[in-house]
Scaffold this motif. Structure first.
Motif, PDB file in Angstrom:
ATOM      1  N   ALA A   1      13.677  57.076  18.705  1.00 20.45           N
ATOM      2  CA  ALA A   1      13.565  57.497  17.307  1.00 20.45           C
ATOM      3  C   ALA A   1      14.884  58.078  16.801  1.00 20.45           C
ATOM      4  O   ALA A   1      15.294  57.833  15.664  1.00 20.45           O
ATOM      5  CB  ALA A   1      12.434  58.511  17.156  1.00 20.45           C
ATOM      6  N   ARG A   2      15.564  58.852  17.665  1.00 20.56           N
ATOM      7  CA  ARG A   2      16.857  59.421  17.263  1.00 20.56           C
ATOM      8  C   ARG A   2      17.887  58.313  17.046  1.00 20.56           C
ATOM      9  O   ARG A   2      18.687  58.379  16.111  1.00 20.56           O
ATOM     10  CB  ARG A   2      17.363  60.393  18.327  1.00 20.56           C
ATOM     11  CG  ARG A   2      16.581  61.692  18.312  1.00 20.56           C
ATOM     12  CD  ARG A   2      17.118  62.676  19.338  1.00 20.56           C
ATOM     13  NE  ARG A   2      16.315  63.893  19.283  1.00 20.56           N
ATOM     14  CZ  ARG A   2      16.086  64.674  20.331  1.00 20.56           C
ATOM     15  NH1 ARG A   2      16.600  64.384  21.511  1.00 20.56           N
ATOM     16  NH2 ARG A   2      15.347  65.750  20.187  1.00 20.56           N
ATOM     17  N   GLU A   3      17.850  57.300  17.911  1.00 14.36           N
ATOM     18  CA  GLU A   3      18.768  56.169  17.741  1.00 14.36           C
ATOM     19  C   GLU A   3      18.491  55.444  16.424  1.00 14.36           C
ATOM     20  O   GLU A   3      19.414  55.045  15.719  1.00 14.36           O
ATOM     21  CB  GLU A   3      18.646  55.183  18.911  1.00 14.36           C
ATOM     22  CG  GLU A   3      19.407  55.645  20.135  1.00 14.36           C
ATOM     23  CD  GLU A   3      19.010  54.881  21.400  1.00 14.36           C
ATOM     24  OE1 GLU A   3      18.501  53.743  21.287  1.00 14.36           O
ATOM     25  OE2 GLU A   3      19.200  55.438  22.499  1.00 14.36           O
ATOM     26  N   ALA A   4      17.216  55.284  16.117  1.00 13.23           N
ATOM     27  CA  ALA A   4      16.847  54.620  14.856  1.00 13.23           C
ATOM     28  C   ALA A   4      17.353  55.433  13.672  1.00 13.23           C
ATOM     29  O   ALA A   4      17.900  54.882  12.709  1.00 13.23           O
ATOM     30  CB  ALA A   4      15.332  54.429  14.781  1.00 13.23           C
ATOM     31  N   LEU A   5      17.192  56.749  13.724  1.00  6.07           N
ATOM     32  CA  LEU A   5      17.667  57.620  12.646  1.00  6.07           C
ATOM     33  C   LEU A   5      19.178  57.465  12.457  1.00  6.07           C
ATOM     34  O   LEU A   5      19.654  57.304  11.324  1.00  6.07           O
ATOM     35  CB  LEU A   5      17.313  59.079  12.964  1.00  6.07           C
ATOM     36  CG  LEU A   5      17.902  60.151  12.046  1.00  6.07           C
ATOM     37  CD1 LEU A   5      17.399  59.979  10.612  1.00  6.07           C
ATOM     38  CD2 LEU A   5      17.559  61.557  12.559  1.00  6.07           C
ATOM     39  N   GLU A   6      19.923  57.482  13.557  1.00  8.04           N
ATOM     40  CA  GLU A   6      21.387  57.365  13.458  1.00  8.04           C
ATOM     41  C   GLU A   6      21.795  55.989  12.936  1.00  8.04           C
ATOM     42  O   GLU A   6      22.723  55.874  12.134  1.00  8.04           O
ATOM     43  CB  GLU A   6      22.048  57.652  14.808  1.00  8.04           C
ATOM     44  CG  GLU A   6      21.875  59.086  15.296  1.00  8.04           C
ATOM     45  CD  GLU A   6      22.361  60.143  14.303  1.00  8.04           C
ATOM     46  OE1 GLU A   6      23.357  59.912  13.587  1.00  8.04           O
ATOM     47  OE2 GLU A   6      21.712  61.214  14.205  1.00  8.04           O
ATOM     48  N   ARG A   7      21.088  54.975  13.408  1.00 10.35           N
ATOM     49  CA  ARG A   7      21.373  53.611  12.935  1.00 10.35           C
ATOM     50  C   ARG A   7      21.157  53.534  11.424  1.00 10.35           C
ATOM     51  O   ARG A   7      21.987  52.989  10.696  1.00 10.35           O
ATOM     52  CB  ARG A   7      20.451  52.626  13.670  1.00 10.35           C
ATOM     53  CG  ARG A   7      20.469  51.199  13.129  1.00 10.35           C
ATOM     54  CD  ARG A   7      19.690  50.219  14.033  1.00 10.35           C
ATOM     55  NE  ARG A   7      18.303  50.596  14.304  1.00 10.35           N
ATOM     56  CZ  ARG A   7      17.275  50.391  13.474  1.00 10.35           C
ATOM     57  NH1 ARG A   7      17.474  49.835  12.294  1.00 10.35           N
ATOM     58  NH2 ARG A   7      16.047  50.749  13.810  1.00 10.35           N
ATOM     59  N   LEU A   8      20.059  54.098  10.949  1.00 10.56           N
ATOM     60  CA  LEU A   8      19.765  54.046   9.518  1.00 10.56           C
ATOM     61  C   LEU A   8      20.759  54.886   8.716  1.00 10.56           C
ATOM     62  O   LEU A   8      21.210  54.470   7.652  1.00 10.56           O
ATOM     63  CB  LEU A   8      18.328  54.521   9.257  1.00 10.56           C
ATOM     64  CG  LEU A   8      17.226  53.610   9.819  1.00 10.56           C
ATOM     65  CD1 LEU A   8      15.860  54.281   9.680  1.00 10.56           C
ATOM     66  CD2 LEU A   8      17.218  52.249   9.124  1.00 10.56           C
ATOM     67  N   LEU A   9      21.124  56.057   9.225  1.00 12.31           N
ATOM     68  CA  LEU A   9      22.100  56.905   8.530  1.00 12.31           C
ATOM     69  C   LEU A   9      23.460  56.216   8.454  1.00 12.31           C
ATOM     70  O   LEU A   9      24.179  56.347   7.464  1.00 12.31           O
ATOM     71  CB  LEU A   9      22.264  58.248   9.256  1.00 12.31           C
ATOM     72  CG  LEU A   9      21.191  59.295   9.012  1.00 12.31           C
ATOM     73  CD1 LEU A   9      21.381  60.448   9.995  1.00 12.31           C
ATOM     74  CD2 LEU A   9      21.225  59.815   7.579  1.00 12.31           C
ATOM     75  N   GLY A  10      23.790  55.475   9.496  1.00 13.68           N
ATOM     76  CA  GLY A  10      25.095  54.813   9.589  1.00 13.68           C
ATOM     77  C   GLY A  10      25.296  53.736   8.558  1.00 13.68           C
ATOM     78  O   GLY A  10      26.412  53.292   8.310  1.00 13.68           O
ATOM     79  N   ARG A  11      24.223  53.317   7.929  1.00 18.91           N
ATOM     80  CA  ARG A  11      24.332  52.305   6.883  1.00 18.91           C
ATOM     81  C   ARG A  11      24.766  52.904   5.554  1.00 18.91           C
ATOM     82  O   ARG A  11      25.061  52.186   4.612  1.00 18.91           O
ATOM     83  CB  ARG A  11      22.984  51.602   6.668  1.00 18.91           C
ATOM     84  CG  ARG A  11      22.518  50.763   7.822  1.00 18.91           C
ATOM     85  CD  ARG A  11      21.210  50.104   7.489  1.00 18.91           C
ATOM     86  NE  ARG A  11      21.305  49.192   6.342  1.00 18.91           N
ATOM     87  CZ  ARG A  11      21.040  49.466   5.085  1.00 18.91           C
ATOM     88  NH1 ARG A  11      20.649  50.643   4.732  1.00 18.91           N
ATOM     89  NH2 ARG A  11      21.159  48.563   4.152  1.00 18.91           N
ATOM     90  N   GLY A  12      24.757  54.241   5.468  1.00 23.32           N
ATOM     91  CA  GLY A  12      25.065  54.883   4.199  1.00 23.32           C
ATOM     92  C   GLY A  12      26.533  54.718   3.846  1.00 23.32           C
ATOM     93  O   GLY A  12      27.345  54.302   4.658  1.00 23.32           O
ATOM     94  N   SER A  13      26.846  55.087   2.606  1.00 25.73           N
ATOM     95  CA  SER A  13      28.221  54.919   2.135  1.00 25.73           C
ATOM     96  C   SER A  13      29.142  55.943   2.801  1.00 25.73           C
ATOM     97  O   SER A  13      30.360  55.825   2.723  1.00 25.73           O
ATOM     98  CB  SER A  13      28.259  55.077   0.609  1.00 25.73           C
ATOM     99  OG  SER A  13      27.613  56.288   0.251  1.00 25.73           O
TER     100      SER A  13
END
Ligand code: GDP
Ligand code: MG
Length: 187
Positions: free
Chosen positions: A174-186
């Motif tokens: 879940a933490r990896e998913a959160l970081e992956r999703l955050l990493g898409r931000g500008s």
């Protein structure tokens, strides 16, 4: 920061991941375990009360957003309508929204509430990660059957994992998913 109306949303910069779930699904418990802080997001035994969008700063320019849920049988139409308007405004306006984590009770699987959230995310092309939580409540075989059924139902619409806030199953994923999703931000 808590917002009851779009005008109260925090400045729309950096990246943020929203977390949503039907009330009592286990959203607050999941958030607390993932960010490793007790009572980061309040856990409540009175479901459906809060209709606030809660912004938490994880680190500079990166936020987790606790979206309001409902789900008790007799929620008033006015609450449901306010929720719909607030969420629609949130999804339409937030340029920093880089992902959605949808928390679903593994025993209930995907319901109407979840489908509305998936539709909001799809409408603005935001990727979704589904936490099938309370996996500790099921035997391993039942949990994997639920996982397979949800994966099949959602297909490419979301990534899916089993999770438990109680025994911490799936926390790293879940933490990896959160970081992956955050990493898409500008950023
Ligand atoms: N067994 C079990 N209970 C959980 C889990 N996550 C949450 N709960 C319980 O489910 C209830 C609702 O949890 P909460 O996090 O407040 O749900 P929310 O309304 O979605 O924020 C509480 O009684 C929690 O203790 C879990 O992973 N396993
Ligand atoms: Mg909660």
């Amino acid at each position: 920061m808590s917002a009851n109306a779009p005008a109260q949303f925090v400045p729309d910069s950096g990246a943020e991941v929203a977390v949503a779930g039907r009330s009592n699904a286990g959203k607050s418990s999941a958030i607390n375990v993932i960010v490793n802080r007790r009572q980061f997001a309040r856990t409540s035994k009175t479901p459906g009360r809060t209709q606030l969008v809660n912004f938490f700063e994880l680190r500079e320019g990166q936020r987790l957003v606790d979206l309001p849920g409902y789900g008790f049988a007799r929620v008033a139409d006015s609450i449901r309508e306010h929720w719909g308007r607030l969420l629609q405004a949130y999804f339409e306006q937030r340029g920093s929204l880089s992902g959605l984590i949808l928390v679903v009770d593994v025993r209930r699987r995907i319901g109407d509430f979840d489908r509305r959230m998936l539709a909001f995310a799809a409408s603005v092309d935001v990727p979704v990660h589904v936490l099938l939580t309370k996996a500790d409540k099921l035997k391993r075989g039942q949990a994997s059957a639920a996982y397979n059924a949800v994966r099949k139902e959602l297909g490419d619409a979301a990534t899916v994992q089993l999770f438990s806030a109680l025994d911490r199953h799936g926390v790293d994923e879940a933490r990896e998913a959160l970081e992956r999703l955050l990493g898409r931000g500008s950023g």
